[in-house]
Design a protein around this motif. Structure first.
Motif, PDB file in Angstrom:
ATOM      1  N   VAL A  20       0.847  -1.188   0.000  1.00  0.00           N
ATOM      2  CA  VAL A  20       0.000   0.000   0.000  1.00  0.00           C
ATOM      3  C   VAL A  20       0.883   1.238   0.000  1.00  0.00           C
ATOM      4  O   VAL A  20       1.851   1.324   0.763  1.00  0.00           O
ATOM      5  CB  VAL A  20      -0.927   0.007   1.235  1.00  0.00           C
ATOM      6  CG1 VAL A  20      -1.808   1.249   1.236  1.00  0.00           C
ATOM      7  CG2 VAL A  20      -1.779  -1.242   1.237  1.00  0.00           C
ATOM      8  N   SER A  22       0.452   4.177   1.111  1.00  0.00           N
ATOM      9  CA  SER A  22       0.496   4.868   2.398  1.00  0.00           C
ATOM     10  C   SER A  22       1.032   3.980   3.521  1.00  0.00           C
ATOM     11  O   SER A  22       1.216   4.430   4.632  1.00  0.00           O
ATOM     12  CB  SER A  22      -0.901   5.365   2.774  1.00  0.00           C
ATOM     13  OG  SER A  22      -1.809   4.287   2.783  1.00  0.00           O
ATOM     14  N   HIS A 161     -11.768   3.525   0.705  1.00  0.00           N
ATOM     15  CA  HIS A 161     -10.549   4.220   0.301  1.00  0.00           C
ATOM     16  C   HIS A 161      -9.933   3.489  -0.877  1.00  0.00           C
ATOM     17  O   HIS A 161     -10.342   2.376  -1.225  1.00  0.00           O
ATOM     18  CB  HIS A 161      -9.539   4.247   1.466  1.00  0.00           C
ATOM     19  CG  HIS A 161      -9.079   2.879   1.881  1.00  0.00           C
ATOM     20  ND1 HIS A 161      -7.885   2.328   1.473  1.00  0.00           N
ATOM     21  CD2 HIS A 161      -9.682   1.927   2.652  1.00  0.00           C
ATOM     22  CE1 HIS A 161      -7.754   1.120   1.977  1.00  0.00           C
ATOM     23  NE2 HIS A 161      -8.834   0.845   2.699  1.00  0.00           N
ATOM     24  N   THR A 162      -8.947   4.085  -1.490  1.00  0.00           N
ATOM     25  CA  THR A 162      -8.179   3.419  -2.526  1.00  0.00           C
ATOM     26  C   THR A 162      -6.819   3.030  -1.961  1.00  0.00           C
ATOM     27  O   THR A 162      -6.360   3.590  -0.968  1.00  0.00           O
ATOM     28  CB  THR A 162      -7.983   4.324  -3.756  1.00  0.00           C
ATOM     29  OG1 THR A 162      -7.364   5.532  -3.335  1.00  0.00           O
ATOM     30  CG2 THR A 162      -9.314   4.654  -4.402  1.00  0.00           C
ATOM     31  N   GLN A 173      -6.616   8.035  -0.210  1.00  0.00           N
ATOM     32  CA  GLN A 173      -5.922   7.027   0.582  1.00  0.00           C
ATOM     33  C   GLN A 173      -6.036   7.372   2.070  1.00  0.00           C
ATOM     34  O   GLN A 173      -6.411   8.475   2.439  1.00  0.00           O
ATOM     35  CB  GLN A 173      -4.445   6.962   0.197  1.00  0.00           C
ATOM     36  CG  GLN A 173      -4.192   6.517  -1.229  1.00  0.00           C
ATOM     37  CD  GLN A 173      -2.715   6.379  -1.501  1.00  0.00           C
ATOM     38  OE1 GLN A 173      -2.032   5.609  -0.837  1.00  0.00           O
ATOM     39  NE2 GLN A 173      -2.223   7.117  -2.465  1.00  0.00           N
TER      40      GLN A 173
END
Length: 381
Positions: A20, A22, A161-162, A173
C-alpha cells in the motif's frame, strides 16, 4: 461489464499490506478487505475495517460501566485510565506493542524482528500479523455482503478508500498522519467536547469521524466531487458512532486556491450562509492531517488558515499532523525532506507574523499519548 476470464483473474489477484502506498497496516489481516467498486477514475475502492483498541483490551469493566453516567462517557474515561496504567505496566506495554505490530525487545534487551515468511503457503497461517488481501468486486444490491454483524460495532471504523493513486488523488488514501491525529483526539477527548471543528483536507474523513464522536459539530472539507462523495459515504457508514448524541459531521467543499467558501447553488457540497456564520461564530478547533506534500498547496493552506482564523470570533487551536518523507533529489544529490522543510519555514513565517490583529503561537506535541489504531507510528511522524 466484466468478462468471465477477467473476473477470474481479478479473484486471483493478491494485495499485500506492505504494498500500500500509504503503508497503513489494515485491521483484521486474516479477513478479506472487499473491493466494493471502481470509482469515477477507474480506481479500485476498498472497504476496510479499522479497529479501536480500547475494546480489544477490555478497557471498560462491567462494574465501572454500571457506575458511568453514560456508556460513551465511561468509554472515554476508561481510555485515559488505561493509558496511565499501560505506561506504568511493562507487561501491558508489551502486549500493546504486539497488537500494534511494533518491534519488541527480548528479556536480554535484544531486538526481536518479526520476519515475513518466504514461502507463500505460510501466508495462510492464522497467527500472522500480516496476510494477503484478496479483493472481491460486489455486484449492485449486495451491500450487505460486507457487513460482519447485524448491528454495527462501536469499536470498528469502516472506511472506503483506494490503495494507490496518482498524486492529485492522494486524499482517497488513508495516511498515517490521519491515524496519529485521531489517536491524539481519542487520548485528549475531553478537550474537544462540544466544540465546533473544521478539518482542512479531510480526505476519506477518518479523522473527522473520530472527532465527531466527541465534538458537537465537525465541518470536514476537501475539494473534488468524487472525493467528497467518498467522504460523505464514510460518514454515513459510521453514523452509529455519533448518532447517540447531538454530534454532527458535515462534508463541505473548501478549495484552498479560492478566496472564499463555495456558495454556488449548483455545487453539491456548497456552504449555506448559516453554516458560514456558525463556523465563524463557534469554531474553536481546526485540524489538518498529512496534507503538506506540495509547496504550492502548503502556501495555499496557510493562506486559507489565516483567512479563516482572521474571521473567527473566538480564539482557535489548530492541530497539524505531518509525516516527514525523505526523498533523494538530484538538485541536492542527497536525501532530503523538502516538503517538510517548506512546511516548517511557512509555519515559522506565520508565527512571526505581525499585523496588529492576529497572534500565532506554535507548540510541538510529544508523541507519548496512547495508540488506539493499528498503524506504524514511525519517528518521522
Amino acid at each position: 461489464m466484466v468478462e468471465v476470464a477477467e473476473k477470474e483473474a481479478m479473484d486471483n489477484l493478491t494485495f499485500k499490506s506492505d504494498t500500500v502506498l500509504s503503508d497503513v497496516h489494515l485491521h483484521c489481516p486474516n479477513k478479506r478487505h472487499l473491493m466494493v467498486r471502481l470509482n469515477a477514475a477507474g480506481q479500485p475502492v476498498f472497504l476496510s475495517h479499522f479497529k479501536l483498541l480500547w475494546k480489544a483490551y477490555n478497557w471498560v469493566s462491567e462494574q465501572n460501566a454500571k457506575e458511568a453516567t453514560t456508556e460513551k462517557e465511561q468509554q472515554y474515561k476508561s481510555r485515559g485510565e488505561f493509558c496511565d496504567k499501560d505506561r506504568n505496566n511493562p507487561k501491558n506495554e508489551r502486549e500493546l506493542n504486539i497488537k500494534g505490530l511494533e518491534a519488541l525487545l527480548d528479556d536480554d534487551g535484544d531486538l526481536e524482528v518479526v520476519r515475513r515468511p518466504q514461502d507463500a503457503s505460510d501466508l495462510e497461517e492464522e497467527d500472522l500479523l500480516r496476510d494477503r488481501v484478496c479483493p472481491v468486486i460486489l455486484i449492485r444490491g449486495e451491500d450487505h455482503a460486507f457487513e460482519d454483524e447485524e448491528h454495527p460495532c462501536s469499536d470498528v471504523i469502516k472506511i472506503e478508500h483506494t490503495m494507490a493513486t496518482p498524486l492529485e488523488d492522494v486524499g482517497k488514501q488513508v495516511w498515517r498522519g490521519a491515524f496519529l491525529l485521531a489517536d491524539y483526539i481519542l487520548s485528549k477527548w475531553d478537550m474537544f467536547r462540544c466544540c465546533t471543528v473544521l478539518e482542512l483536507g479531510g480526505g476519506t474523513g477518518i479523522t473527522s469521524i473520530v472527532m465527531g464522536t466527541v465534538a458537537k459539530r465537525v465541518y470536514c472539507t476537501d475539494v473534488g466531487e468524487d472525493l467528497l462523495a467518498m467522504c460523505e459515504r464514510n460518514v454515513a457508514l459510521n453514523k452509529h458512532l455519533t448518532e447517540q448524541g447531538s454530534n454532527e459531521i458535515k462534508v463541505k467543499e473548501l478549495d484552498w486556491m479560492q478566496d472564499d467558501f463555495c456558495t454556488d447553488p449548483q455545487a453539491p457540497y456548497r456552504w449555506s450562509e448559516a453554516e458560514i456564520a456558525d463556523l465563524h461564530d463557534h469554531c474553536t478547533v481546526m485540524m489538518a492531517a498529512d496534507v503538506f506534500y506540495d509547496d504550492d498547496l502548503t502556501d495555499a493552506l496557510f493562506r486559507t488558515l489565516y483567512r479563516i482564523t482572521h474571521n473567527l470570533k473566538n480564539s482557535c487551536t489548530v492541530y497539524l499532523s505531518i509525516e516527514k518523507r525523505l526523498n533523494f533529489t538530484l538538485r541536492h544529490m542527497d536525501v532530503t525532506c523538502e516538503a517538510y522543510n517548506h512546511f516548517r519555514n511557512t509555519l515559522n513565517d506565520l508565527e512571526n507574523l505581525q499585523d496588529g490583529k492576529m497572534k500565532y503561537t506554535v507548540e510541538p506535541i510529544k508523541l507519548d499519548f496512547c495508540q488506539f489504531l493499528i498503524y506504524e507510528r514511525t519517528e518521522q511522524l
